[in-house]
Design an enzyme around this catalytic site. Structure first.
Site, PDB file in Angstrom:
ATOM      1  N   GLU A 137     -21.034   6.379  37.413  1.00 24.14           N
ATOM      2  CA  GLU A 137     -22.211   6.445  36.538  1.00 24.14           C
ATOM      3  C   GLU A 137     -23.196   5.311  36.803  1.00 24.14           C
ATOM      4  O   GLU A 137     -23.355   4.394  35.979  1.00 24.14           O
ATOM      5  CB  GLU A 137     -21.790   6.451  35.064  1.00 24.14           C
ATOM      6  CG  GLU A 137     -20.876   7.617  34.716  1.00 24.14           C
ATOM      7  CD  GLU A 137     -20.499   7.684  33.241  1.00 24.14           C
ATOM      8  OE1 GLU A 137     -20.747   6.709  32.523  1.00 24.14           O
ATOM      9  OE2 GLU A 137     -19.945   8.711  32.820  1.00 24.14           O
TER      10      GLU A 137
ATOM     11  N   GLU B  52     -15.486  13.664  34.942  1.00 23.39           N
ATOM     12  CA  GLU B  52     -15.260  13.381  33.519  1.00 23.39           C
ATOM     13  C   GLU B  52     -15.887  14.488  32.691  1.00 23.39           C
ATOM     14  O   GLU B  52     -17.003  14.928  32.972  1.00 23.39           O
ATOM     15  CB  GLU B  52     -15.931  12.073  33.057  1.00 23.39           C
ATOM     16  CG  GLU B  52     -15.230  10.823  33.477  1.00 23.39           C
ATOM     17  CD  GLU B  52     -15.930   9.560  32.967  1.00 23.39           C
ATOM     18  OE1 GLU B  52     -16.601   9.601  31.910  1.00 23.39           O
ATOM     19  OE2 GLU B  52     -15.806   8.538  33.654  1.00 23.39           O
TER      20      GLU B  52
ATOM     21  N   ARG C 134      -7.440  10.121  38.150  1.00 25.43           N
ATOM     22  CA  ARG C 134      -8.560   9.252  38.518  1.00 25.43           C
ATOM     23  C   ARG C 134      -8.475   7.964  37.695  1.00 25.43           C
ATOM     24  O   ARG C 134      -8.456   8.008  36.461  1.00 25.43           O
ATOM     25  CB  ARG C 134      -9.880   9.981  38.233  1.00 25.43           C
ATOM     26  CG  ARG C 134     -11.082   9.116  38.447  1.00 25.43           C
ATOM     27  CD  ARG C 134     -12.398   9.854  38.198  1.00 25.43           C
ATOM     28  NE  ARG C 134     -13.457   8.882  38.341  1.00 25.43           N
ATOM     29  CZ  ARG C 134     -14.416   8.640  37.452  1.00 25.43           C
ATOM     30  NH1 ARG C 134     -14.492   9.343  36.342  1.00 25.43           N
ATOM     31  NH2 ARG C 134     -15.293   7.702  37.660  1.00 25.43           N
TER      32      ARG C 134
ATOM     33  N   HIS D 139     -15.959   0.704  38.152  1.00 29.38           N
ATOM     34  CA  HIS D 139     -16.157   1.291  36.826  1.00 29.38           C
ATOM     35  C   HIS D 139     -16.457   0.129  35.875  1.00 29.38           C
ATOM     36  O   HIS D 139     -15.747  -0.109  34.907  1.00 29.38           O
ATOM     37  CB  HIS D 139     -14.934   2.101  36.391  1.00 29.38           C
ATOM     38  CG  HIS D 139     -15.209   3.107  35.313  1.00 29.38           C
ATOM     39  ND1 HIS D 139     -14.849   4.438  35.415  1.00 29.38           N
ATOM     40  CD2 HIS D 139     -15.814   2.991  34.105  1.00 29.38           C
ATOM     41  CE1 HIS D 139     -15.200   5.081  34.302  1.00 29.38           C
ATOM     42  NE2 HIS D 139     -15.789   4.206  33.485  1.00 29.38           N
TER      43      HIS D 139
ATOM     44  N   TYR E 204     -21.136  15.495  29.655  1.00 29.07           N
ATOM     45  CA  TYR E 204     -20.709  15.522  28.256  1.00 29.07           C
ATOM     46  C   TYR E 204     -21.587  16.387  27.360  1.00 29.07           C
ATOM     47  O   TYR E 204     -21.100  17.015  26.431  1.00 29.07           O
ATOM     48  CB  TYR E 204     -20.682  14.096  27.680  1.00 29.07           C
ATOM     49  CG  TYR E 204     -19.539  13.278  28.241  1.00 29.07           C
ATOM     50  CD1 TYR E 204     -18.282  13.306  27.640  1.00 29.07           C
ATOM     51  CD2 TYR E 204     -19.706  12.513  29.389  1.00 29.07           C
ATOM     52  CE1 TYR E 204     -17.222  12.580  28.163  1.00 29.07           C
ATOM     53  CE2 TYR E 204     -18.656  11.786  29.923  1.00 29.07           C
ATOM     54  CZ  TYR E 204     -17.412  11.825  29.308  1.00 29.07           C
ATOM     55  OH  TYR E 204     -16.370  11.122  29.838  1.00 29.07           O
TER      56      TYR E 204
ATOM     57  N   ASN F  48     -20.119  13.542  35.990  1.00 28.56           N
ATOM     58  CA  ASN F  48     -19.602  13.362  34.634  1.00 28.56           C
ATOM     59  C   ASN F  48     -20.553  14.082  33.702  1.00 28.56           C
ATOM     60  O   ASN F  48     -21.762  13.841  33.716  1.00 28.56           O
ATOM     61  CB  ASN F  48     -19.550  11.875  34.254  1.00 28.56           C
ATOM     62  CG  ASN F  48     -18.460  11.142  35.027  1.00 28.56           C
ATOM     63  OD1 ASN F  48     -17.714  11.751  35.791  1.00 28.56           O
ATOM     64  ND2 ASN F  48     -18.384   9.838  34.832  1.00 28.56           N
TER      65      ASN F  48
HETATM   66  O1  IFM Z   1     -15.689   6.055  28.232  1.00 27.47           O
HETATM   67  C1  IFM Z   1     -16.746   6.456  29.023  1.00 27.47           C
HETATM   68  C2  IFM Z   1     -16.433   6.272  30.486  1.00 27.47           C
HETATM   69  O2  IFM Z   1     -16.070   4.969  30.795  1.00 27.47           O
HETATM   70  C3  IFM Z   1     -17.636   6.621  31.319  1.00 27.47           C
HETATM   71  N1  IFM Z   1     -18.143   7.923  30.980  1.00 27.47           N
HETATM   72  C4  IFM Z   1     -18.343   8.227  29.597  1.00 27.47           C
HETATM   73  C5  IFM Z   1     -17.103   7.909  28.799  1.00 27.47           C
HETATM   74  C6  IFM Z   1     -17.326   8.236  27.309  1.00 27.47           C
HETATM   75  O3  IFM Z   1     -18.391   7.507  26.812  1.00 27.47           O
END
Ligand code: IFM
Length: 448
Positions: free
Chosen positions: A166, A353, A77, A121, A296, A294
């Site tokens: 995002e 992500e 990606r 992006h 985290y 995404n």
């Molecule tokens: O680096 C970023 C990415 O560009 C978008 N999602 C989160 C990542 C980590 O902060």
């Protein structure tokens, strides 16, 4: 010991983004983007770092693709920089920009790797920002034109298209919290930008269908899991608001064509209105082929009067944290995707992500023994397997990121790569996490 096997057709991949890795900002006819302006403004990025050179992937993409091939991924990606295709956002197409991405796409295909392209992006052409950026509806039209140009140039070669990466970051992080480019602090602006990006997404999906472009199209939202710290109704409401800001505010329009009313009311009380025009909500809710998530982190929190936008404050409950300060909470990945499936139905889900930031050190043997990152991946893979076993249509996983790269307002000191980037020499050094993921892919699973 148990064995966790993934389905044969599970798509393993890694992800990057144009401004974070390419560099060569003045080459190939590229125009300036809002991130060039922002990063060159003193005080906006830690250490005054800019994406001028980044990982120099503009020149070193073959080396990066060789790393992907050795890793054994099925997909990669990456994003296309709008200002490489239209240096001023609209007008004349820059053929050199299309040629660059054609080289990347062809090299990926030659290596047997499916390209997954993100159209936006975050590198908005500065010329469009000068005319109001995403706050102006004319940027929506410019985006659809850019998307159409790229669709036609690469039709038949791209397996998956992602309209936006995002939308929460594009809107609120950048226009309400002021942390990312263009750096405004205005709630109305964030609400407006979010809405316009969602409309642009819907119109782009429509255009994709009208043109009969091959492949699949979807979008990527960054979801965040928040749970109340206590059973008090105030804490529950505050956590619900905070969660909905990231999650329902974007997922509801995308799938249901509505905004969560309680948050519409909350924003209205603060003087912000969603600028909905007739037909917008139907446009946004175009059927998509997959949803990218995404993920985290997750957190616990409680009500605190006048704290932030939502009277909500996070509470530390003892999670390990990565070096960017985010809780390591793998179970929240399970909870989030389970919720997505229950709330929004059977649309295939890709984790577009997931990854961890740690302050890595290159050792004398040119390796990085990133034990914590490897553990982060292992724990999140366990949750992926659990999701698949429980019937959630999780079809793929993209590690963020292939390389250490320009981490936006944090500059280069925050490293997310499974490959270490030596910013002095631009040499790449696979970390232990890279070898771990490689083994998982090769074996189709792992032992726990
Ligand atoms: O680096 C970023 C990415 O560009 C978008 N999602 C989160 C990542 C980590 O902060």
């Amino acid at each position: 010991m148990a064995r966790l096997d993934f389905p044969q057709d599970f798509v393993w991949g890694t992800a990057t983004a144009s401004y974070q890795i390419e560099g060569a900002v003045q080459e190939g006819g590229r125009g300036p983007s809002i991130w060039d302006t922002f990063s060159h403004t003193p005080g906006k990025v830690v250490g005054g770092d800019t994406g001028d050179v980044a990982c120099d992937s503009y020149h070193r993409y073959e080396e990066d693709i060789a790393l992907l091939k050795k890793l054994g991924v099925k997909a990669y990606r990456f994003s296309i920089a709008w200002p490489r295709i239209f240096p001023k956002g609209i007008g004349e197409v820059n053929q050199e920009g299309l040629d660059y991405y054609a080289r990347v796409v062809d090299a990926l295909l030659a290596a047997g790797i499916q390209p997954c392209v993100t159209l936006y992006h975050w590198d908005l052409p500065q010329a469009l920002q000068d005319q109001g950026g995403w706050a102006s509806r004319s940027t929506i039209d410019a985006f659809v034109k850019y998307a159409e140009t790229v669709f036609q140039a690469f039709n038949g070669k791209i397996k998956q298209w992602i309209t936006f990466n995002e939308t929460w970051c594009v809107s609120f992080l950048s226009n309400t919290l002021g942390i990312h480019a263009p750096g405004f602090k205005d709630l109305q602006l964030g609400v407006t930008v979010a809405h316009h990006c969602l409309v642009a997404h819907g119109l782009t999906v429509k255009k994709f269908r009208e043109l009969g472009i091959q492949g699949e199209i979807g979008t990527t939202h960054n979801l965040n899991w928040c749970e109340p710290h206590s059973t008090s109704p105030e804490d529950a409401e505050a956590a619900r608001r905070s969660r909905a800001w990231n999650n329902e505010w974007f997922m509801d329009p995308t799938f249901k064509g509505t905004y969560p009313q309680f948050l519409v009311d909350w924003f209205r009380a603060k003087g912000a209105e969603v600028p909905i025009e007739p037909g917008d909500m139907e446009t946004i809710a175009q059927k998509i082929d997959f949803i990218g998530i995404n993920f985290y982190t997750g957190n616990y929190g409680r009500y605190k009067e006048n704290e932030g936008l939502f009277d909500y404050e996070e509470v530390q409950v003892g999670f390990d944290r990565t070096d960017i300060g985010w809780n390591v909470y793998p179970e929240a990945l399970y909870k989030t995707l389970k919720w997505v499936h229950e709330e929004y139905g059977d649309t295939p889900i890709y984790i577009t992500e997931n990854g961890a930031c740690y302050d890595d050190e290159l050792t004398a043997d040119n390796r990085v023994h990133d034990v914590k990152r490897t553990e982060y991946y292992r724990k999140h893979f366990v949750q992926c397997h659990r999701l698949i076993s429980s019937g959630v249509p999780l079809k793929g996983y993209f590690a963020w990121s292939l390389l250490d790269n320009f981490e936006w307002a944090e500059g280069y000191r925050k490293r997310f790569g499974i490959v270490y980037t030596d910013y002095e020499t631009l040499a790449r050094h696979p970390k232990d996490s890279y070898y771990f993921i490689r083994q998982v892919i090769a074996d189709g699973g792992f032992d726990v």
